[in-house]
Design a protein around this motif. Structure first.
Motif, PDB file in Angstrom:
ATOM      1  N   GLN A  59      25.597 -27.095  -2.430  1.00  0.00           N
ATOM      2  CA  GLN A  59      25.635 -28.787  -2.856  1.00  0.00           C
ATOM      3  C   GLN A  59      24.936 -28.897  -4.148  1.00  0.00           C
ATOM      4  O   GLN A  59      25.319 -29.379  -4.954  1.00  0.00           O
ATOM      5  N   TRP A  60      23.722 -28.031  -4.515  1.00  0.00           N
ATOM      6  CA  TRP A  60      23.034 -28.182  -5.608  1.00  0.00           C
ATOM      7  C   TRP A  60      23.737 -28.060  -6.616  1.00  0.00           C
ATOM      8  O   TRP A  60      23.672 -28.667  -7.651  1.00  0.00           O
ATOM      9  N   LEU A  61      24.509 -26.763  -6.648  1.00  0.00           N
ATOM     10  CA  LEU A  61      25.324 -26.498  -7.880  1.00  0.00           C
ATOM     11  C   LEU A  61      26.411 -27.175  -7.987  1.00  0.00           C
ATOM     12  O   LEU A  61      26.700 -27.556  -9.357  1.00  0.00           O
ATOM     13  N   ASP A  62      26.933 -27.961  -7.115  1.00  0.00           N
ATOM     14  CA  ASP A  62      28.129 -28.877  -7.404  1.00  0.00           C
ATOM     15  C   ASP A  62      27.401 -30.238  -7.940  1.00  0.00           C
ATOM     16  O   ASP A  62      27.989 -30.806  -8.822  1.00  0.00           O
ATOM     17  N   ALA A  63      26.382 -30.776  -7.375  1.00  0.00           N
ATOM     18  CA  ALA A  63      25.787 -31.978  -7.830  1.00  0.00           C
ATOM     19  C   ALA A  63      24.316 -32.062  -7.437  1.00  0.00           C
ATOM     20  O   ALA A  63      23.765 -32.419  -6.389  1.00  0.00           O
ATOM     21  N   PRO A  64      23.567 -31.716  -8.598  1.00  0.00           N
ATOM     22  CA  PRO A  64      22.371 -31.708  -8.677  1.00  0.00           C
ATOM     23  C   PRO A  64      21.576 -32.919  -8.455  1.00  0.00           C
ATOM     24  O   PRO A  64      21.924 -33.939  -9.121  1.00  0.00           O
ATOM     25  N   VAL A  65      20.532 -33.207  -7.787  1.00  0.00           N
ATOM     26  CA  VAL A  65      19.689 -34.223  -7.561  1.00  0.00           C
ATOM     27  C   VAL A  65      17.959 -34.244  -7.984  1.00  0.00           C
ATOM     28  O   VAL A  65      17.635 -35.046  -8.289  1.00  0.00           O
ATOM     29  N   ASN A  66      17.941 -32.896  -8.157  1.00  0.00           N
ATOM     30  CA  ASN A  66      16.515 -32.491  -8.530  1.00  0.00           C
ATOM     31  C   ASN A  66      16.756 -31.031  -9.332  1.00  0.00           C
ATOM     32  O   ASN A  66      17.630 -30.566  -9.558  1.00  0.00           O
ATOM     33  N   HIS A  96      19.176 -26.504 -13.587  1.00  0.00           N
ATOM     34  CA  HIS A  96      20.435 -26.514 -13.563  1.00  0.00           C
ATOM     35  C   HIS A  96      21.217 -26.547 -14.563  1.00  0.00           C
ATOM     36  O   HIS A  96      22.390 -25.862 -14.945  1.00  0.00           O
ATOM     37  N   LYS A  97      20.719 -27.176 -15.683  1.00  0.00           N
ATOM     38  CA  LYS A  97      21.313 -27.198 -17.152  1.00  0.00           C
ATOM     39  C   LYS A  97      21.179 -25.999 -17.669  1.00  0.00           C
ATOM     40  O   LYS A  97      22.136 -25.380 -18.306  1.00  0.00           O
TER      41      LYS A  97
END
Length: 124
Positions: free
Chosen positions: A74-81, A86-87
């Motif tokens: 989920q973090w790979l698809d849509a990171p929130v932190n 992630h960048k």
């Protein structure tokens, strides 16, 4: 056989598996990118995010999983932190990451192999 020698052999085998497995994956990935370049005339960037997403989807995570790997997906698809990390994962090529892991695994393999050779060498 001493437990320490067994542990060194096990770590050596693990290092070889990681090193050469990642090298094979690296060659496959660059081969895929080269194929796409010859076919389409444009280099396909495959970042670490793409590689992790494909790897997790193929082996470990199904849609709707809620464990740690599911949370990573989920973090790979849509990171929130951890947006900076992630960048970096988006920008760094997966082939470079595989190369670095391959080198690290091979170093572990060679180090353990050398340590085993020292232990088994006859005393002077």
């Amino acid at each position: 056989m001493k437990p320490r020698t067994q542990a060194l052999r096990l770590v050596s085998v693990i290092g070889a598996a990681i090193g050469y497995g990642c090298l094979i994956a690296l060659l496959g990935l660059v081969g895929l990118q080269s194929y796409r370049w010859f076919r389409d005339g444009e280099w396909t960037h495959i970042g670490m995010v793409d590689g992790l997403r494909m790897g997790l989807a193929k082996c470990c995570v199904k849609d709707g999983d809620t464990g740690r790997l599911g949370a990573l997906m989920q973090w790979l698809d849509a990171p929130v932190n951890w947006l900076g990390i992630h960048k970096i994962f988006e920008v760094v090529p997966a082939s470079l990451a595989l190369f670095a892991i391959s080198i690290a695994g091979n170093c572990l393999f060679i180090y353990c192999k050398d340590r085993l050779a020292e232990r088994n060498a006859p005393a002077h």
